[in-house]
Design a protein around this motif. Structure first.
Motif, mmCIF file in Angstrom:
data_model
loop_
_atom_site.group_PDB
_atom_site.id
_atom_site.type_symbol
_atom_site.label_atom_id
_atom_site.label_comp_id
_atom_site.label_asym_id
_atom_site.label_seq_id
_atom_site.Cartn_x
_atom_site.Cartn_y
_atom_site.Cartn_z
ATOM 1 N N PHE B 275 0.793 -1.228 0.000
ATOM 2 C CA PHE B 275 0.000 0.000 0.000
ATOM 3 C C PHE B 275 0.825 1.279 0.000
ATOM 4 O O PHE B 275 0.335 2.330 -0.367
ATOM 5 C CB PHE B 275 -0.932 0.021 1.223
ATOM 6 N N PHE B 276 2.076 1.194 0.439
ATOM 7 C CA PHE B 276 2.825 2.435 0.625
ATOM 8 C C PHE B 276 4.038 2.563 -0.289
ATOM 9 O O PHE B 276 4.461 3.658 -0.590
ATOM 10 C CB PHE B 276 3.278 2.562 2.087
ATOM 11 N N ILE B 277 4.615 1.445 -0.684
ATOM 12 C CA ILE B 277 5.879 1.545 -1.436
ATOM 13 C C ILE B 277 5.647 1.396 -2.933
ATOM 14 O O ILE B 277 6.028 2.257 -3.721
ATOM 15 C CB ILE B 277 6.900 0.491 -0.957
ATOM 16 N N ILE B 278 5.014 0.295 -3.323
ATOM 17 C CA ILE B 278 4.878 0.056 -4.769
ATOM 18 C C ILE B 278 3.884 1.021 -5.403
ATOM 19 O O ILE B 278 3.801 1.130 -6.611
ATOM 20 C CB ILE B 278 4.470 -1.395 -5.090
ATOM 21 N N THR B 279 3.115 1.741 -4.564
ATOM 22 C CA THR B 279 2.126 2.686 -5.092
ATOM 23 C C THR B 279 2.754 3.997 -5.536
ATOM 24 O O THR B 279 2.063 4.857 -6.066
ATOM 25 C CB THR B 279 1.070 2.984 -4.013
ATOM 26 N N ASP B 280 4.058 4.146 -5.308
ATOM 27 C CA ASP B 280 4.772 5.344 -5.748
ATOM 28 C C ASP B 280 4.579 5.523 -7.255
ATOM 29 O O ASP B 280 5.020 4.693 -8.041
ATOM 30 C CB ASP B 280 6.263 5.173 -5.404
ATOM 31 N N PRO B 281 3.881 6.603 -7.666
ATOM 32 C CA PRO B 281 3.528 6.737 -9.092
ATOM 33 C C PRO B 281 4.736 6.984 -9.988
ATOM 34 O O PRO B 281 4.702 6.669 -11.176
ATOM 35 C CB PRO B 281 2.585 7.941 -9.112
ATOM 36 N N VAL B 282 5.809 7.541 -9.430
ATOM 37 C CA VAL B 282 6.951 7.907 -10.276
ATOM 38 C C VAL B 282 7.667 6.678 -10.818
ATOM 39 O O VAL B 282 7.988 6.609 -12.001
ATOM 40 C CB VAL B 282 7.944 8.780 -9.476
ATOM 41 N N SER B 283 7.899 5.713 -9.938
ATOM 42 C CA SER B 283 8.745 4.599 -10.353
ATOM 43 C C SER B 283 7.939 3.381 -10.798
ATOM 44 O O SER B 283 8.506 2.332 -11.051
ATOM 45 C CB SER B 283 9.694 4.210 -9.213
ATOM 46 N N SER B 284 6.607 3.519 -10.884
ATOM 47 C CA SER B 284 5.821 2.358 -11.294
ATOM 48 C C SER B 284 5.203 2.607 -12.668
ATOM 49 O O SER B 284 5.331 3.689 -13.227
ATOM 50 C CB SER B 284 4.725 2.064 -10.279
ATOM 51 N N SER B 285 4.520 1.606 -13.172
ATOM 52 C CA SER B 285 3.934 1.696 -14.504
ATOM 53 C C SER B 285 2.839 2.774 -14.540
ATOM 54 O O SER B 285 2.230 3.094 -13.526
ATOM 55 C CB SER B 285 3.345 0.333 -14.869
ATOM 56 N N LEU B 321 13.751 -4.612 -9.091
ATOM 57 C CA LEU B 321 13.786 -5.357 -10.357
ATOM 58 C C LEU B 321 12.604 -4.984 -11.250
ATOM 59 O O LEU B 321 12.756 -4.806 -12.457
ATOM 60 C CB LEU B 321 13.768 -6.869 -10.086
ATOM 61 N N MET B 322 11.417 -4.852 -10.627
ATOM 62 C CA MET B 322 10.254 -4.487 -11.444
ATOM 63 C C MET B 322 10.330 -3.025 -11.891
ATOM 64 O O MET B 322 9.808 -2.669 -12.934
ATOM 65 C CB MET B 322 8.946 -4.759 -10.690
ATOM 66 N N ASN B 323 10.989 -2.167 -11.087
ATOM 67 C CA ASN B 323 11.199 -0.780 -11.517
ATOM 68 C C ASN B 323 11.909 -0.738 -12.872
ATOM 69 O O ASN B 323 11.581 0.062 -13.744
ATOM 70 C CB ASN B 323 12.069 -0.014 -10.491
ATOM 71 N N LEU B 328 9.405 -1.245 -20.244
ATOM 72 C CA LEU B 328 8.944 -2.334 -21.106
ATOM 73 C C LEU B 328 7.453 -2.586 -20.920
ATOM 74 O O LEU B 328 6.693 -2.701 -21.889
ATOM 75 C CB LEU B 328 9.738 -3.597 -20.770
ATOM 76 N N ILE B 329 7.035 -2.637 -19.647
ATOM 77 C CA ILE B 329 5.616 -2.865 -19.357
ATOM 78 C C ILE B 329 4.771 -1.747 -19.972
ATOM 79 O O ILE B 329 3.767 -1.998 -20.637
ATOM 80 C CB ILE B 329 5.375 -2.932 -17.829
ATOM 81 N N ASP B 330 5.210 -0.510 -19.763
ATOM 82 C CA ASP B 330 4.461 0.628 -20.309
ATOM 83 C C ASP B 330 4.321 0.524 -21.820
ATOM 84 O O ASP B 330 3.281 0.812 -22.395
ATOM 85 C CB ASP B 330 5.179 1.938 -19.957
ATOM 86 N N ARG B 331 5.395 0.100 -22.450
ATOM 87 C CA ARG B 331 5.401 0.045 -23.902
ATOM 88 C C ARG B 331 4.348 -0.922 -24.436
ATOM 89 O O ARG B 331 3.709 -0.678 -25.438
ATOM 90 C CB ARG B 331 6.786 -0.393 -24.361
ATOM 91 N N TYR B 332 4.210 -2.034 -23.735
ATOM 92 C CA TYR B 332 3.294 -3.049 -24.269
ATOM 93 C C TYR B 332 1.886 -2.957 -23.718
ATOM 94 O O TYR B 332 1.035 -3.754 -24.062
ATOM 95 C CB TYR B 332 3.864 -4.452 -24.004
#
Lengths: 207, 342, 234
Positions: B275-285, B321-323, B328-332
């Motif tokens: 809820f707090f870390i991966i939700t960071d909009p900058v470094s996620s898809s 690693l997912m960062n 790539l994820i965004d592209r597809y």
């Protein structure tokens, strides 16, 4: 006319390449012939130094490297492969053994150990030959990082003290590392099992 | 006249960013309280240390980079970064741990990439990975919950432990976390069920250990963030979903060797991350579908690293690693514009 | 006569500055990064690999320059490669014999010098077009520039990541160096990341940034000092 020039150029190039290869190979053979004996000598010296770390020279006077045999003892040595065992003798009498053994239950894979055992069952020394433990946690088993491995020196294994062959958390005599209990446990167990094997075999290992 | 180049969304006083950041801080409060009750005052001292470091680092870095102090220092993003980090480190680790970690997170994780919005990696997790790799001994020894040791360390004592390393009985106070215990237990052939019943894991309020309670508190705070639409649902759903499915699959396969789903949900940094870390909009898809893939990838990697990696918890490495995979994820996963084929 | 020597001296200085700074193989050309990053967790390792690379560079530059007029251009690349491979193998064998332990630590990275693009690049771009004396100067300073980066990187990483400097110096300098190791006080907690692979990338990045910063500062001062005419960038 043009084809002749082309073929001459090609032949000349090929000849030149060939010449280079011959000269290079000749040079390599020459260098190899005089470095090879030197490498063999250094290799031997380095190996002897390693063996002497766990079996000091003052305790034996035979040719330790030559007096070698292979033993297979999966339960004690942690591998089904035959492992080398070097016999140290003083004036022909058994003085001690140097054994390569493996702790198969390290945190990340096998820990290769070299241990020296005097003929009376006391440990002369233990060193780690190779390992893949976590840097900063489990790698304190290396003498370069910590003196822990020296705590085996002079220890014996008897029926009465078998339970002290453990880390302090398991009510034994050995210090544990903060953050890594598996690694010292694995090393202690490997040394213990190997020593047990050596004690059981007795003089048979010197034959 | 200098031209000032700005990019969208042309908000003039950063108020929306500030509001979001404050809401996140608010949502972390329950976890802070639980942490305080169970592990003592350590977290408060660490938090103040981290914030002081963050202020100093932000000031120095903005000056060095020749950027204006005001909008950049008051957007609270550094605050969120260090708060995330503080919850990951052992509450009574020496003061320089959190100081170095916060400084590394902000300098190498944010400013050197060009500041907020340009960082490919989550700064908090970068800081945590830096600490874990650099000081594994300090990072893997966790203060034991007070109700387990029966020792309630007064504020002043905790302060001394953190600043001067003065501790009377460190052996009693610190130990391995549940994840470490599970790893070493399974390694030595103890079944997962038996590890779960060991004193550190199996005792506590209502039979749940302290780490589990912190996770529950984060979950509650996380629900608040979901309800206020501060965070997108794809993150927790993708992450927890993937983690639950993998954990369930392996646990069903062999319950002796693989810990149950509940263990994975309530151990380590699971809920903090969800809820707090991966939700960071900058470094996620940035695409809806992409967010789901991104979060699920982290869930899967966390499970893999927890079971077969070198370190007990894999949250930080999984996120980093997912960062890297985000472009790539965004592209597809670009949504199709109506009327256009792909 | 003296002006000829002056000209030569000027050329040498030019070559040296390029090798050490302007065209530093590690910081500017970014060549040979794989060994550079892999072995620099320790000053002595860095120095060892640097010297080995320099020896290969010197040999290959001299030989290539000597034969440059006798090898047809169609086969020059294979010939260069033969020369470099031969030089690397000889140095590998010599190090194996005389620096046994260091050779063991540097391991695969000694034979891998053959794939260091910097060496073939110097053979092709410089030695095959210049006389022997210049090629020697070029090899020396390119080598020194590369070695210096290796040493600085190694020292930085060792100091931060291990809390020591010149640890295991005896591997290179023999028994006199047994006590050369400098230890930081025990209260220093090594930041182990520095000697792990990520530390190599971060440290190299910082070094490159530092070099660019210095270049920028220099450019600024020269720009304000003399109005420079704009040269076409070649």
């Amino acid at each position: 006319m043009k084809t002749t020039t082309l073929s001459t150029t090609m032949l000349r190039a090929a000849g030149l390449m060939g010449l280079f290869v011959v000269v290079s190979v000749g040079l390599l053979v020459a260098v190899n012939s005089f470095t090879q004996p030197k490498i063999a000598e250094v290799e031997r010296q380095v190996m002897l130094n390693t063996l002497n770390q766990v079996m000091p020279t003052r305790y034996y006077n035979n040719n330790l490297i030559e007096d070698m045999t292979w033993v297979t003892a999966p339960d004690a040595l942690g591998t089904t492969q035959p492992m080398p065992i070097y016999r140290a003798r003083l004036d022909g009498e058994p003085a001690g053994l140097v054994i390569e053994t493996i702790a198969p239950d390290g945190y990340s894979g096998n820990i290769h150990l070299l241990m020296g055992v005097f003929a009376d069952g006391r440990i002369a020394g233990v060193r780690v030959l190779s390992h893949r433990e976590t840097p900063g946690l489990g790698d304190k088993i290396e003498l370069r990082k910590d003196n822990w491995i020296l705590s085996f020196n002079g220890r014996q294994l008897t029926k009465d003290n078998a339970h002290t062959w453990a880390v302090k958390r398991d009510r034994g005599d050995f210090e544990q590392f903060t953050g890594a209990t598996i690694t010292p446990r694995a090393v202690i167990n490997a040394v213990k099992h190997t020593l047990d094997y050596v004690n059981l075999q007795g003089v048979r290992l010197y034959e | 006249m200098h031209n000032i180049y700005t990019s969208s969304p042309f908000a003039h006083n950063n108020s929306s960013v500030q509001k979001v950041m404050l809401q996140v801080q608010l949502a972390a409060l329950p976890a802070l309280v639980v942490h305080l009750l169970l592990f003592g005052y350590g977290i408060v001292i660490q938090w103040f240390l981290a914030v002081a470091t963050a202020l100093l680092v932000e000031y120095v870095m903005l000056k060095l980079r020749g950027r204006p102090l005001l909008p950049n220092m008051t957007d609270f993003s550094a605050l969120i970064t260090v708060t995330g980090l503080v919850f990951c480190i052992p509450p009574e680790s020496p003061w320089w741990v959190v100081v170095l970690g916060s400084a590394f997170a902000l300098i190498f994780g944010k400013h050197l990439y060009g500041g907020l919005g340009y960082n490919p990696f989550n700064p908090a997790m970068l800081g945590y990975a830096f600490l874990l790799l650099s000081f594994p001994a300090q990072m893997t020894q966790w203060t034991l919950p007070t109700e387990l040791t029966g020792l309630h360390r007064p504020f002043w004592d905790t302060f001394q432990v953190i600043f001067f390393g003065l501790s009377t009985e460190p052996e009693i106070y610190t130990g391995a976390t549940p994840l470490s215990l599970m790893r070493s237990g399974l390694h030595e052939g103890v079944s997962a069920v038996n590890v779960m019943m060991s004193p550190i894991l199996g005792s506590g309020w209502f039979g749940l250990n302290a780490w589990a309670w912190v996770n529950i508190a984060f979950f509650i705070g996380g629900l608040y963030l979901l309800l206020t639409r501060t965070i997108r649902w794809q993150y927790p759903v993708g992450f927890l979903g993937a983690l639950i499915i993998t954990a369930w699959f392996f646990h069903t396969l062999n319950p002796d060797v693989y810990a149950p789903v509940s263990f994975h949900l309530l151990a380590g940094g699971t809920m903090l991350a969800a809820f707090f870390i991966i939700t960071d909009p900058v470094s996620s898809s940035t695409t809806p579908y992409g967010r789901l893939i991104y979060a699920a990838g982290i869930g899967l990697l966390v499970y893999v690293i927890r079971n077969w990696g070198t370190f007990p918890d894999g949250i930080a490495f999984a996120i980093l690693l997912m960062n890297i995979a985000v472009p790539l994820i965004d592209r597809y996963t670009q949504p199709r514009v109506v009327g256009h084929s792909r | 006569m003296s002006s000829l020597w002056q000209q030569k001296w000027q050329d040498y200085q030019d070559i040296a500055q390029k090798g050490l700074w302007n065209n530093n193989q590690a910081l500017v050309a970014l060549l040979g990064l794989c060994p550079l990053l892999a072995v620099t967790n320790n000053t002595v390792n860095g120095l060892g690999l640097g010297l080995a690379t320099m020896a290969v560079l010197l040999t290959s530059n001299i030989l290539v320059s000597l034969i440059r007029d006798h090898v047809p251009s169609e086969i020059r690349i294979p010939v260069f490669i033969a020369i470099i491979a031969c030089a690397v193998t000889v140095i590998d064998m010599l190090m194996h014999a005389y620096f046994y332990t260091l050779h063991g630590i540097l391991g695969i990275f000694i034979p891998l010098i053959v794939t260091n693009c910097a060496i073939l690049a110097r053979a092709e771009a410089f030695a095959s077009k210049n006389p022997v004396d210049k090629s020697i100067v070029d090899a020396l300073f390119i080598g020194i520039g590369f070695t210096l980066v290796l040493i600085v990187l190694g020292a930085l990483r060792e100091l931060i990541g291990n809390g020591t400097l010149f640890d295991q110096a005896w591997l290179l300098f023999g028994d006199v160096a047994q006590n050369w190791t400098i230890h930081l006080p025990d209260s220093y907690n090594p930041v182990m990341l520095a000697i792990l692979p990520p530390g190599a990338f971060i440290a190299l990045g910082l070094l490159i940034a530092l070099k660019n910063l210095v270049d920028q500062k220099v450019k600024k001062t020269t720009l304000t000092a003399i109005p420079v005419e704009v040269k076409p960038t070649s």
